[in-house]
Design a protein around this motif. Structure first.
Motif, PDB file in Angstrom:
ATOM      1  N   ASP A  19     -25.762 136.566  76.034  1.00  0.00           N
ATOM      2  CA  ASP A  19     -24.918 136.791  77.160  1.00  0.00           C
ATOM      3  C   ASP A  19     -24.168 135.315  77.686  1.00  0.00           C
ATOM      4  N   ARG A  20     -22.954 135.579  78.290  1.00  0.00           N
ATOM      5  CA  ARG A  20     -21.964 134.558  78.499  1.00  0.00           C
ATOM      6  C   ARG A  20     -22.181 133.936  79.952  1.00  0.00           C
ATOM      7  N   LEU A  21     -22.298 132.953  80.404  1.00  0.00           N
ATOM      8  CA  LEU A  21     -22.131 132.247  81.607  1.00  0.00           C
ATOM      9  C   LEU A  21     -21.205 131.555  81.872  1.00  0.00           C
ATOM     10  N   GLU A  22     -20.476 131.495  82.986  1.00  0.00           N
ATOM     11  CA  GLU A  22     -19.473 130.522  83.223  1.00  0.00           C
ATOM     12  C   GLU A  22     -19.503 129.599  84.513  1.00  0.00           C
ATOM     13  N   TYR A  23     -19.126 128.394  84.243  1.00  0.00           N
ATOM     14  CA  TYR A  23     -19.426 127.440  85.330  1.00  0.00           C
ATOM     15  C   TYR A  23     -18.176 126.359  85.483  1.00  0.00           C
ATOM     16  N   THR A  24     -18.018 125.961  86.590  1.00  0.00           N
ATOM     17  CA  THR A  24     -17.047 124.904  86.966  1.00  0.00           C
ATOM     18  C   THR A  24     -17.773 123.702  87.274  1.00  0.00           C
ATOM     19  N   GLU A  25     -16.992 122.362  86.752  1.00  0.00           N
ATOM     20  CA  GLU A  25     -17.482 121.148  87.020  1.00  0.00           C
ATOM     21  C   GLU A  25     -16.586 120.545  87.645  1.00  0.00           C
ATOM     22  N   TYR A  26     -17.068 119.689  88.605  1.00  0.00           N
ATOM     23  CA  TYR A  26     -16.335 118.746  89.806  1.00  0.00           C
ATOM     24  C   TYR A  26     -16.629 117.549  89.627  1.00  0.00           C
ATOM     25  N   GLY A  27     -15.984 116.446  89.304  1.00  0.00           N
ATOM     26  CA  GLY A  27     -16.006 115.064  89.224  1.00  0.00           C
ATOM     27  C   GLY A  27     -16.487 114.628  87.857  1.00  0.00           C
ATOM     28  N   SER A  28     -17.320 113.766  87.689  1.00  0.00           N
ATOM     29  CA  SER A  28     -17.911 113.252  86.508  1.00  0.00           C
ATOM     30  C   SER A  28     -19.306 112.265  86.795  1.00  0.00           C
ATOM     31  N   VAL A  33     -25.415 117.605  90.097  1.00  0.00           N
ATOM     32  CA  VAL A  33     -25.916 118.574  91.110  1.00  0.00           C
ATOM     33  C   VAL A  33     -25.387 119.843  90.849  1.00  0.00           C
ATOM     34  N   VAL A  34     -26.306 120.781  90.723  1.00  0.00           N
ATOM     35  CA  VAL A  34     -25.849 122.175  90.349  1.00  0.00           C
ATOM     36  C   VAL A  34     -26.169 122.860  91.708  1.00  0.00           C
ATOM     37  N   LEU A  35     -25.064 123.926  92.052  1.00  0.00           N
ATOM     38  CA  LEU A  35     -24.878 124.747  93.160  1.00  0.00           C
ATOM     39  C   LEU A  35     -24.843 126.184  92.678  1.00  0.00           C
ATOM     40  N   LEU A  36     -25.406 127.042  93.298  1.00  0.00           N
ATOM     41  CA  LEU A  36     -25.602 128.562  92.929  1.00  0.00           C
ATOM     42  C   LEU A  36     -25.099 129.352  94.373  1.00  0.00           C
ATOM     43  N   PRO A  37     -24.496 130.369  93.958  1.00  0.00           N
ATOM     44  CA  PRO A  37     -24.046 131.236  94.998  1.00  0.00           C
ATOM     45  C   PRO A  37     -25.131 132.189  95.511  1.00  0.00           C
ATOM     46  N   ALA A  38     -24.705 133.050  96.578  1.00  0.00           N
ATOM     47  CA  ALA A  38     -25.609 134.006  97.260  1.00  0.00           C
ATOM     48  C   ALA A  38     -25.489 135.120  96.541  1.00  0.00           C
ATOM     49  N   GLU A  39     -26.451 136.158  96.721  1.00  0.00           N
ATOM     50  CA  GLU A  39     -26.382 137.224  96.021  1.00  0.00           C
ATOM     51  C   GLU A  39     -24.931 138.069  96.141  1.00  0.00           C
ATOM     52  N   GLN A  47     -17.570 126.071  96.251  1.00  0.00           N
ATOM     53  CA  GLN A  47     -16.304 125.317  95.960  1.00  0.00           C
ATOM     54  C   GLN A  47     -16.120 124.116  97.120  1.00  0.00           C
ATOM     55  N   PRO A  48     -16.145 124.665  98.488  1.00  0.00           N
ATOM     56  CA  PRO A  48     -16.168 123.647  99.357  1.00  0.00           C
ATOM     57  C   PRO A  48     -17.085 122.369  99.331  1.00  0.00           C
ATOM     58  N   LEU A  49     -18.309 122.900  99.145  1.00  0.00           N
ATOM     59  CA  LEU A  49     -19.360 121.980  99.228  1.00  0.00           C
ATOM     60  C   LEU A  49     -19.423 121.099  98.019  1.00  0.00           C
ATOM     61  N   ALA A  50     -18.730 121.594  96.738  1.00  0.00           N
ATOM     62  CA  ALA A  50     -18.950 120.891  95.682  1.00  0.00           C
ATOM     63  C   ALA A  50     -17.697 119.886  95.628  1.00  0.00           C
ATOM     64  N   HIS A  51     -16.805 120.027  96.387  1.00  0.00           N
ATOM     65  CA  HIS A  51     -15.500 119.166  96.816  1.00  0.00           C
ATOM     66  C   HIS A  51     -16.171 117.929  97.361  1.00  0.00           C
ATOM     67  N   ALA A  52     -16.849 118.211  98.443  1.00  0.00           N
ATOM     68  CA  ALA A  52     -17.428 117.270  99.360  1.00  0.00           C
ATOM     69  C   ALA A  52     -18.444 116.317  98.577  1.00  0.00           C
ATOM     70  N   LEU A  53     -19.246 116.948  97.841  1.00  0.00           N
ATOM     71  CA  LEU A  53     -20.303 116.173  97.078  1.00  0.00           C
ATOM     72  C   LEU A  53     -19.669 115.333  96.140  1.00  0.00           C
ATOM     73  N   ALA A  54     -18.599 116.059  95.258  1.00  0.00           N
ATOM     74  CA  ALA A  54     -17.893 115.149  94.160  1.00  0.00           C
ATOM     75  C   ALA A  54     -17.143 113.921  94.795  1.00  0.00           C
ATOM     76  N   ALA A  55     -16.588 114.252  95.861  1.00  0.00           N
ATOM     77  CA  ALA A  55     -15.796 113.079  96.742  1.00  0.00           C
ATOM     78  C   ALA A  55     -16.680 112.037  96.895  1.00  0.00           C
ATOM     79  N   GLU A  56     -17.913 112.178  96.783  1.00  0.00           N
ATOM     80  CA  GLU A  56     -18.985 111.037  96.941  1.00  0.00           C
ATOM     81  C   GLU A  56     -19.565 110.456  95.743  1.00  0.00           C
ATOM     82  N   GLY A  57     -18.790 111.052  94.397  1.00  0.00           N
ATOM     83  CA  GLY A  57     -19.298 110.304  93.246  1.00  0.00           C
ATOM     84  C   GLY A  57     -20.102 111.018  92.507  1.00  0.00           C
ATOM     85  N   LEU A  58     -20.524 112.200  93.164  1.00  0.00           N
ATOM     86  CA  LEU A  58     -21.507 113.066  92.180  1.00  0.00           C
ATOM     87  C   LEU A  58     -20.878 113.863  91.554  1.00  0.00           C
TER      88      LEU A  58
END
Length: 285
Positions: A19-28, A33-39, A47-58
């Motif tokens: 089975d294929r799973l897709e993901y998006t990386e933010y930053g480097s 940090v791995v984030l998972l959506p609601a059901e 995405q909004p939280l991912a941007h906030a965390l990646a902007a801090e170097g995560l």
């Protein structure tokens, strides 16, 4: 601050093959940090939280678990459970070459993050848990998702019709959160029935005894007046976790509409985890 985004994919073994799973990386970097959506929601909701965390170097990764977003949607109930999803998180870390990550999510995603810490403690550096669902949310979950399961199983045309009505709507012309709701309506009846069946009859979360053994720093955000994700579950979980910190959201929509306060709490937890010395892996983890 501009944050780079990259889409990737990987495969997990299943009874039907892979089975294929897709993901998006933010930053480097190595502070993962791995984030998972609601059901039923796509990873784009994180995405909004991912941007906030990646902007801090995560280095943030948002994942579509099986049956969600752009990942595969097998029609086999055995493919879906909180434990299966936690194993997919571990497989993602293996694919990325990440020894550890702070893992977080909303609702089902929070339960999956908690399960990941239970089954693979050496891979989890910290937890970001919004609106986890434990014993107090069972009845409301049955009332909401039970009819949806029955509709998908016995009235599949209703699910197909909803998909055909919502899928053509261009996501670029609607508000962000309206687009997330439209994406959540993009379901196939057979896969939706299998997913809900698997979640209903599988393990929902680690037991209280297991939760008390999870020692990583954890932020638990609870929603007031949310029967599906009761505040009492979040309070109980924060009390059980040795390093749990409870934050009460002003409403179930605060982190969606006015996220600054909770974003700061999440950034503080995640960056603090990566400033702390790395924990040793437990044998067998």
């Amino acid at each position: 601050m501009l944050v780079s985004e990259r889409i990737g994919q990987f495969f997990v073994a299943s009874d039907a093959g892979r089975d294929r799973l897709e993901y998006t990386e933010y930053g480097s970097g190595d502070a993962w940090v791995v984030l998972l959506p609601a059901e039923l929601a796509p990873r784009r909701m994180m995405q909004p939280l991912a941007h906030a965390l990646a902007a801090e170097g995560l280095h943030v990764v948002t994942l579509d678990p099986l049956g969600h977003g752009r990942s595969d949607r097998p029609a086999d109930p055995h493919a879906y459970s909180v434990t299966e999803y936690a194993e997919q998180v571990v497989a993602l870390l293996d694919h990325l070459g990440a020894a550890q990550a702070v893992v977080g999510g909303v609702s089902l995603g929070a339960n999956v993050a908690l399960e990941t810490a239970a089954i693979a403690p050496g891979r989890v550096r910290g937890l970001l848990l919004e609106a986890p669902v434990l014993d107090n949310g069972v009845e409301a979950g049955v009332l909401v998702f039970g009819p949806l399961l029955l509709a998908a199983r016995f009235l599949p045309l209703s699910v197909t019709l909803l998909r055909r009505l919502t899928r053509p709507v261009p996501r670029g012309i609607v508000p962000f959160w309206a687009g997330i709701a439209l994406d959540a309506c993009d379901q196939r009846a057979d896969a939706l029935a299998a997913l809900l069946h698997g979640l209903f009859f599988g393990r929902a979360a680690p037991s209280s005894k297991e939760r008390r053994r999870i020692t990583v720093p954890t932020l638990v955000v609870g929603h007031p007046f949310d029967p599906l994700r009761p505040l009492a579950d979040a309070v109980t979980l924060a009390d059980e976790l040795p390093q749990g910190t409870f934050v009460r959201a002003r409403s179930a929509l605060e982190w969606r509409l006015t996220p600054e306060r909770l974003d700061r709490a999440a950034v503080g937890l995640a960056t603090g985890c990566w400033k702390a010395p790395r924990r040793r892996r437990r044998s067998g983890a």
